[in-house]
Design a protein around this motif. Sequence first.
Motif, mmCIF file in Angstrom:
data_model
loop_
_atom_site.group_PDB
_atom_site.id
_atom_site.type_symbol
_atom_site.label_atom_id
_atom_site.label_comp_id
_atom_site.label_asym_id
_atom_site.label_seq_id
_atom_site.Cartn_x
_atom_site.Cartn_y
_atom_site.Cartn_z
ATOM 1 N N ILE A 179 0.996 -1.108 0.022
ATOM 2 C CA ILE A 179 -0.132 -0.042 -0.035
ATOM 3 C C ILE A 179 1.066 1.181 -0.055
ATOM 4 C CG2 ILE A 179 -1.972 -0.945 1.188
ATOM 5 C CD1 ILE A 179 -0.913 0.459 3.567
ATOM 6 N N GLU A 180 0.472 2.052 -0.937
ATOM 7 C CA GLU A 180 1.341 3.458 -1.038
ATOM 8 C C GLU A 180 0.062 4.640 -0.957
ATOM 9 O OE1 GLU A 180 5.562 2.973 -3.038
ATOM 10 O OE2 GLU A 180 3.874 3.389 -4.449
ATOM 11 N N ILE A 181 0.251 5.725 -0.062
ATOM 12 C CA ILE A 181 -0.396 6.884 -0.108
ATOM 13 C C ILE A 181 0.249 8.184 0.075
ATOM 14 C CG2 ILE A 181 -0.841 6.735 2.509
ATOM 15 C CD1 ILE A 181 -3.798 7.430 1.682
ATOM 16 N N LEU A 182 0.060 9.153 -0.711
ATOM 17 C CA LEU A 182 0.558 10.452 -0.636
ATOM 18 C C LEU A 182 -0.624 11.305 -0.770
ATOM 19 C CD1 LEU A 182 3.127 12.061 -0.983
ATOM 20 C CD2 LEU A 182 2.819 12.242 -3.512
ATOM 21 N N TYR A 183 -0.405 12.184 0.241
ATOM 22 C CA TYR A 183 -1.405 13.229 0.326
ATOM 23 C C TYR A 183 -1.120 14.603 -0.513
ATOM 24 C CZ TYR A 183 -3.725 10.480 3.894
ATOM 25 O OH TYR A 183 -4.226 9.551 4.339
ATOM 26 N N HIS A 184 -1.410 14.662 -1.826
ATOM 27 C CA HIS A 184 -1.001 15.619 -2.715
ATOM 28 C C HIS A 184 -1.573 16.964 -2.577
ATOM 29 C CE1 HIS A 184 1.037 17.027 -6.440
ATOM 30 N NE2 HIS A 184 1.540 16.076 -6.707
ATOM 31 N N MET A 185 -1.181 17.796 -1.388
ATOM 32 C CA MET A 185 -1.820 19.126 -1.062
ATOM 33 C C MET A 185 -1.331 20.096 -1.746
ATOM 34 S SD MET A 185 -2.423 18.475 2.859
ATOM 35 C CE MET A 185 -3.880 17.249 3.389
ATOM 36 N N ASN A 186 -1.710 20.924 -2.242
ATOM 37 C CA ASN A 186 -1.395 21.821 -3.327
ATOM 38 C C ASN A 186 -1.505 23.470 -3.213
ATOM 39 O OD1 ASN A 186 -0.602 19.788 -5.393
ATOM 40 N ND2 ASN A 186 -2.837 19.505 -5.001
ATOM 41 N N MET A 187 -0.573 24.152 -2.610
ATOM 42 C CA MET A 187 -0.974 25.376 -2.443
ATOM 43 C C MET A 187 -0.960 26.545 -3.535
ATOM 44 S SD MET A 187 -0.796 24.891 0.638
ATOM 45 C CE MET A 187 -1.003 22.821 0.757
ATOM 46 N N GLY A 188 -1.849 27.361 -3.721
ATOM 47 C CA GLY A 188 -1.888 28.239 -5.110
ATOM 48 C C GLY A 188 -1.971 29.607 -4.811
ATOM 49 N N TYR A 189 -2.000 30.617 -5.853
ATOM 50 C CA TYR A 189 -2.316 31.847 -5.774
ATOM 51 C C TYR A 189 -3.722 32.307 -5.233
ATOM 52 C CZ TYR A 189 -2.372 36.910 -7.087
ATOM 53 O OH TYR A 189 -2.445 38.273 -7.188
ATOM 54 N N PRO A 190 -3.856 33.269 -4.388
ATOM 55 C CA PRO A 190 -2.950 34.404 -3.933
ATOM 56 C C PRO A 190 -2.238 33.954 -2.687
ATOM 57 C CG PRO A 190 -5.042 35.082 -3.143
ATOM 58 C CD PRO A 190 -5.292 33.938 -4.122
ATOM 59 N N LEU A 191 -2.436 32.766 -1.832
ATOM 60 C CA LEU A 191 -1.696 32.313 -0.816
ATOM 61 C C LEU A 191 -0.287 32.050 -1.043
ATOM 62 C CD1 LEU A 191 -1.642 31.433 2.106
ATOM 63 C CD2 LEU A 191 -2.081 29.073 1.183
ATOM 64 N N LEU A 192 -0.032 31.557 -2.405
ATOM 65 C CA LEU A 192 1.243 31.392 -2.754
ATOM 66 C C LEU A 192 1.669 32.391 -3.894
ATOM 67 C CD1 LEU A 192 3.688 29.505 -3.203
ATOM 68 C CD2 LEU A 192 2.378 28.313 -4.941
ATOM 69 N N ASP A 193 2.734 33.074 -3.581
ATOM 70 C CA ASP A 193 3.512 34.032 -4.441
ATOM 71 C C ASP A 193 4.900 34.300 -4.001
ATOM 72 O OD1 ASP A 193 3.679 36.073 -2.523
ATOM 73 O OD2 ASP A 193 2.297 37.171 -3.796
ATOM 74 N N GLU A 194 5.547 34.900 -4.460
ATOM 75 C CA GLU A 194 7.293 35.194 -4.137
ATOM 76 C C GLU A 194 7.165 35.566 -2.689
ATOM 77 O OE1 GLU A 194 5.834 39.013 -6.502
ATOM 78 O OE2 GLU A 194 5.528 36.722 -6.509
ATOM 79 N N ASP A 195 6.295 36.216 -2.045
ATOM 80 C CA ASP A 195 6.525 36.707 -0.684
ATOM 81 C C ASP A 195 6.137 35.769 0.495
ATOM 82 O OD1 ASP A 195 7.415 39.368 -1.599
ATOM 83 O OD2 ASP A 195 5.234 40.140 -1.913
ATOM 84 N N SER A 196 5.624 34.500 -0.083
ATOM 85 C CA SER A 196 5.163 33.625 0.850
ATOM 86 C C SER A 196 6.333 33.030 1.699
ATOM 87 C CB SER A 196 4.539 32.682 0.069
ATOM 88 O OG SER A 196 3.345 32.794 -0.649
ATOM 89 N N GLU A 197 5.892 32.846 3.085
ATOM 90 C CA GLU A 197 6.949 32.296 3.934
ATOM 91 C C GLU A 197 6.589 30.841 4.331
ATOM 92 O OE1 GLU A 197 6.578 34.921 7.128
ATOM 93 O OE2 GLU A 197 7.050 36.839 5.961
ATOM 94 N N VAL A 198 7.385 29.784 3.802
ATOM 95 C CA VAL A 198 7.312 28.741 3.819
ATOM 96 C C VAL A 198 8.213 28.199 5.109
ATOM 97 C CG1 VAL A 198 7.425 26.297 2.880
ATOM 98 C CG2 VAL A 198 6.545 28.396 1.624
ATOM 99 N N VAL A 199 7.531 27.308 5.810
ATOM 100 C CA VAL A 199 8.428 26.699 7.127
ATOM 101 C C VAL A 199 8.195 25.271 7.053
ATOM 102 C CG1 VAL A 199 8.546 26.883 9.614
ATOM 103 C CG2 VAL A 199 8.083 28.644 8.432
ATOM 104 N N ILE A 200 9.226 24.605 6.988
ATOM 105 C CA ILE A 200 9.282 23.105 6.934
ATOM 106 C C ILE A 200 10.318 22.644 8.147
ATOM 107 C CG2 ILE A 200 9.367 20.923 5.856
ATOM 108 C CD1 ILE A 200 8.552 22.285 3.214
ATOM 109 N N PRO A 201 10.075 22.339 9.492
ATOM 110 C CA PRO A 201 11.172 22.070 10.340
ATOM 111 C C PRO A 201 11.700 20.790 10.432
ATOM 112 C CG PRO A 201 8.844 22.335 11.504
ATOM 113 C CD PRO A 201 8.711 22.563 10.140
ATOM 114 N N ALA A 202 12.368 20.591 9.412
ATOM 115 C CA ALA A 202 12.827 19.185 9.257
ATOM 116 C C ALA A 202 14.050 19.068 9.830
ATOM 117 C CB ALA A 202 12.683 18.726 7.788
#
Length: 322
Positions: A179-202
């Motif tokens: 079994i494989e599963i991937l939650y393909h969650m897709n951010m888009g404009y206007p939430l997403l643009d060149e000023d967006s701040e993305v944080v992934i604390p990996a």
Amino acid sequence: MNPYIGNESQLYGIEEHRLSGGRGDGMRLLEVNNGKGLELTVSLDRAADISRLRFQGINMSYFSPCGYVAPAYYDSVGSNWLNSFTAGFLTTCGLQAVGTPCVDEGEELPLHGSIGNTPAGHSYWTREEGCLVIKAVVEDEVIFGRKLRLNRELRISLEENSFVITDTIENTGARKEPIEILYHMNMGYPLLDEDSEVVIPAESIVPRDGHAAGDIENCLKMEKPQAGYVERCYYHKFKDADGRASIYQPKLGCGLEIAFDAEKLDGFVEWKMMGIRDYVLGLECGNCYPDGRDIMRKTGMLKFLEPGGKAEYQVKVNIFQR
């Protein structure tokens, strides 16, 4: 009951609609409104995925050029999955395959599997204390082959702008199944643009290929749409079970956070695509990486379900303001 209203739908609720015309003709959609500013569209004919996500009227997700496409148009050959990739906020990938088309132990597997193009055979919604609940059953079952069932619950809060996706995958057949599963969650404009701040604390970041490696220092920096942009994927590994990823738009004063168990969903992918009209950021938790099931088998990352076995996965999405 509230004495000021004639029907609770004045404040919140769920309505079922059907599309008319085009390749999405006849598709069943649930329009959800929690009364706090959160609105989402659940596509019952596409695995009860979330085709649109809005907050206070602001679009949060990406909607691809192909738009709504009914399951009848799904083409499982190679990468033709892309021809019906609506994207939306959530496209579920799996259950028999995620990622690159491949041949695994004699079985030819398409890009991202077929579950995201499979209608829910049974679904209903109800209101419980403090939330709206949608339940759907999606069967990924064939004769002489896999028999997997996805039992999905969407629990939308009426008290805060958040919702929880809980999926139980069940092996209803008589043989052990990958079994494989991937939650393909897709951010888009206007939430997403060149000023967006993305944080992934990996704890660590691994580029998928040499092209992504060449720009790894900018993996969390968003850019303006560019002609000829080639997608970049990064695999983020978390230190413990506390998996999180967020995007914040300072011009709007709002953002979105995804939270999940990073030990169960141990294959988090950042998909960065800064193309013209193909402008999307994928924040994707899964139980594998999108390199093909054959590669996951070789690396020991492939998961299995025994006959009658079940696996549960949960993702929480929270909208926040600053």
